[in-house]
Design a protein around this motif. Structure first.
Motif, PDB file in Angstrom:
ATOM      1  N   ASP A 188       0.834  -1.207   0.000  1.00 48.54           N
ATOM      2  CA  ASP A 188       0.000   0.000   0.000  1.00 48.54           C
ATOM      3  C   ASP A 188       0.868   1.256   0.000  1.00 48.54           C
ATOM      4  OD1 ASP A 188      -2.266  -1.515  -0.048  1.00 48.54           O
ATOM      5  OD2 ASP A 188      -2.637  -1.427   2.107  1.00 48.54           O
ATOM      6  N   SER A 189       1.927   1.253   0.835  1.00 47.81           N
ATOM      7  CA  SER A 189       2.817   2.414   0.877  1.00 47.81           C
ATOM      8  C   SER A 189       3.478   2.647  -0.472  1.00 47.81           C
ATOM      9  CB  SER A 189       3.896   2.212   1.944  1.00 47.81           C
ATOM     10  OG  SER A 189       3.321   2.172   3.230  1.00 47.81           O
ATOM     11  N   LEU A 190       3.947   1.558  -1.096  1.00 47.97           N
ATOM     12  CA  LEU A 190       4.632   1.678  -2.379  1.00 47.97           C
ATOM     13  C   LEU A 190       3.676   2.162  -3.460  1.00 47.97           C
ATOM     14  CD1 LEU A 190       6.786  -1.592  -2.239  1.00 47.97           C
ATOM     15  CD2 LEU A 190       7.590   0.756  -1.965  1.00 47.97           C
ATOM     16  N   ASP A 191       2.454   1.634  -3.452  1.00 48.76           N
ATOM     17  CA  ASP A 191       1.466   2.076  -4.435  1.00 48.76           C
ATOM     18  C   ASP A 191       1.191   3.566  -4.289  1.00 48.76           C
ATOM     19  OD1 ASP A 191       1.155  -0.337  -5.690  1.00 48.76           O
ATOM     20  OD2 ASP A 191      -0.565  -0.964  -4.507  1.00 48.76           O
ATOM     21  N   ALA A 192       1.051   4.008  -3.048  1.00 51.81           N
ATOM     22  CA  ALA A 192       0.793   5.429  -2.808  1.00 51.81           C
ATOM     23  C   ALA A 192       1.974   6.267  -3.307  1.00 51.81           C
ATOM     24  CB  ALA A 192       0.551   5.674  -1.327  1.00 51.81           C
ATOM     25  N   ALA A 193       3.177   5.752  -3.116  1.00 49.24           N
ATOM     26  CA  ALA A 193       4.378   6.482  -3.547  1.00 49.24           C
ATOM     27  C   ALA A 193       4.424   6.605  -5.061  1.00 49.24           C
ATOM     28  CB  ALA A 193       5.628   5.763  -3.036  1.00 49.24           C
ATOM     29  N   VAL A 194       4.010   5.559  -5.762  1.00 50.05           N
ATOM     30  CA  VAL A 194       4.004   5.610  -7.221  1.00 50.05           C
ATOM     31  C   VAL A 194       3.070   6.713  -7.699  1.00 50.05           C
ATOM     32  CG1 VAL A 194       3.346   4.379  -9.320  1.00 50.05           C
ATOM     33  CG2 VAL A 194       4.628   3.198  -7.547  1.00 50.05           C
ATOM     34  N   VAL A 195       1.907   6.798  -7.059  1.00 48.76           N
ATOM     35  CA  VAL A 195       0.953   7.840  -7.433  1.00 48.76           C
ATOM     36  C   VAL A 195       1.582   9.209  -7.205  1.00 48.76           C
ATOM     37  CG1 VAL A 195      -1.277   8.879  -6.893  1.00 48.76           C
ATOM     38  CG2 VAL A 195      -1.038   6.391  -6.957  1.00 48.76           C
ATOM     39  N   ARG A 196       2.233   9.391  -6.042  1.00 41.11           N
ATOM     40  CA  ARG A 196       2.881  10.677  -5.749  1.00 41.11           C
ATOM     41  C   ARG A 196       3.967  10.992  -6.764  1.00 41.11           C
ATOM     42  NH1 ARG A 196       3.407   8.944  -0.544  1.00 41.11           N
ATOM     43  NH2 ARG A 196       5.648   8.766  -0.803  1.00 41.11           N
ATOM     44  N   LEU A 197       4.879  10.026  -6.976  1.00 39.63           N
ATOM     45  CA  LEU A 197       6.058  10.268  -7.809  1.00 39.63           C
ATOM     46  C   LEU A 197       5.700  10.502  -9.267  1.00 39.63           C
ATOM     47  CD1 LEU A 197       8.497   7.591  -6.317  1.00 39.63           C
ATOM     48  CD2 LEU A 197       8.668  10.070  -6.098  1.00 39.63           C
ATOM     49  N   SER A 198       4.887   9.627  -9.831  1.00 38.42           N
ATOM     50  CA  SER A 198       4.578   9.762 -11.254  1.00 38.42           C
ATOM     51  C   SER A 198       3.426  10.731 -11.466  1.00 38.42           C
ATOM     52  CB  SER A 198       4.245   8.396 -11.853  1.00 38.42           C
ATOM     53  OG  SER A 198       3.127   7.834 -11.210  1.00 38.42           O
ATOM     54  N   GLY A 199       2.550  10.837 -10.480  1.00 42.52           N
ATOM     55  CA  GLY A 199       1.417  11.756 -10.611  1.00 42.52           C
ATOM     56  C   GLY A 199       1.867  13.177 -10.779  1.00 42.52           C
ATOM     57  N   THR A 200       2.813  13.622  -9.952  1.00 40.29           N
ATOM     58  CA  THR A 200       3.286  14.995 -10.035  1.00 40.29           C
ATOM     59  C   THR A 200       4.064  15.233 -11.317  1.00 40.29           C
ATOM     60  OG1 THR A 200       5.235  14.373  -8.775  1.00 40.29           O
ATOM     61  CG2 THR A 200       3.396  15.317  -7.552  1.00 40.29           C
ATOM     62  N   GLY A 201       4.853  14.209 -11.690  1.00 38.09           N
ATOM     63  CA  GLY A 201       5.667  14.355 -12.885  1.00 38.09           C
ATOM     64  C   GLY A 201       4.846  14.416 -14.157  1.00 38.09           C
ATOM     65  N   ALA A 202       3.729  13.704 -14.179  1.00 35.72           N
ATOM     66  CA  ALA A 202       2.926  13.609 -15.388  1.00 35.72           C
ATOM     67  C   ALA A 202       1.885  14.720 -15.470  1.00 35.72           C
ATOM     68  CB  ALA A 202       2.234  12.247 -15.442  1.00 35.72           C
TER      69      ALA A 202
END
Lengths: 150, 150
Positions: free
Chosen positions: A134-148
């Motif tokens: 769950d933590s990793l999934d949330a991090a992916v959203v943060r990391l790629s979400g802001t970049g995209a």
DNA sequence: CACGATTCAGTTGTGCGCAACTGAACAGCG
DNA sequence: CGCTGTTCAGTTGCGCACAACTGAATCGTG
């Protein structure tokens, strides 16, 4: 090597080790581990759409479509368009697919033995891994979400 | 679903979640996670044979050969036959491969944050997974070893 | 030295997994 | 009703992973 790399590597190694165990135990039935997972879910729910299967197994259509195609060719599942929503495809086990349940019923105990863990330990580890995922999934959203951000 | 299936599934899900995080953080450098692992090992040891790489990363030549080929094409590693033993191939990072170390130095902290875990928790989980992997590996030897007894 | 067994890396074939995309069906809104 | 945007499954392309195999180099033993 740094701890994060060690942890990630340990997760990967455990994942592949599990694969090896299932490869051996499922070999006789001709099933792969992901196909076995699909059947586990279908045995429990009777029938599900591809989307629902994907949500439960954390897989997208790019993985499930060819996988289900192979399982349909093998005669274990059937696919048909949902008449209420022609976009959706409903997957359900065939008689042969239901019959596999008996053939692989010894798989779980083999696997439990293979882990060398107690039931309590297995449950605890499962919960820790769920939190991690769950933590990793949330991090992916943060990391790629802001970049995209278009 | 049975506990062993839940545990195995949790391991797989965590493994793929880690992949997603690394996919995002390594995207800029053009690296995949397995390629990053190879570089981590080479940065630490300078040069290793394909066999030694495989032992450390738990991968066989069927996986490493094409992977290293792609990395050589990208200019990150060099391969040459060991003159002392012409069967063996030695892999070492190029200048460009060594340079990548700086470009991806922020990857570890991103990953540590992403886990949402403390250093102590990460270490503990890593150790538990190592034990699990060892047990599973031993089980594969037992299960397939007895069956393959010629 | 010779010859069979072993140890290497590499190749082939299959399956999983994901990104990016396609095209059809549906939903919402003017 | 018509148009736009979304939601589906499916396809394509790429990389990882493993089983099974090939062929060359090496080792061990007679």
């Amino acid at each position: 090597m740094r701890l994060d790399a060690q942890l990630c590597f340990a997760v990967h190694a455990a994942s592949r080790a599990f694969d090896s165990v299932y490869r051996v135990t499922l070999r006789e039935a001709g099933l792969t581990y992901p196909q076995y997972l699909v059947l586990l879910v279908l045995w429990e729910h009777g029938e599900l759409s591809v989307k629902e299967l994907g949500q439960r197994l954390r897989l997208d259509s790019g993985t499930l479509s060819p996988l289900l195609k192979r399982m349909e060719t093998a005669g274990w599942v059937e696919r048909r368009r949902d008449r209420a929503d022609e976009r959706s495809v409903v997957v359900r086990p065939t008689e042969e697919g239901l019959g596999l349940r008996e053939r692989v019923c010894i798989v779980p105990e083999h696997t439990v033995e293979s882990t060398g863990m107690s039931i309590a330990e297995m449950g605890e580890l499962r919960d820790r891994l769920k939190e991690l995922t769950d933590s990793l999934d949330a991090a992916v959203v943060r990391l790629s979400g802001t970049g995209a951000r278009a």
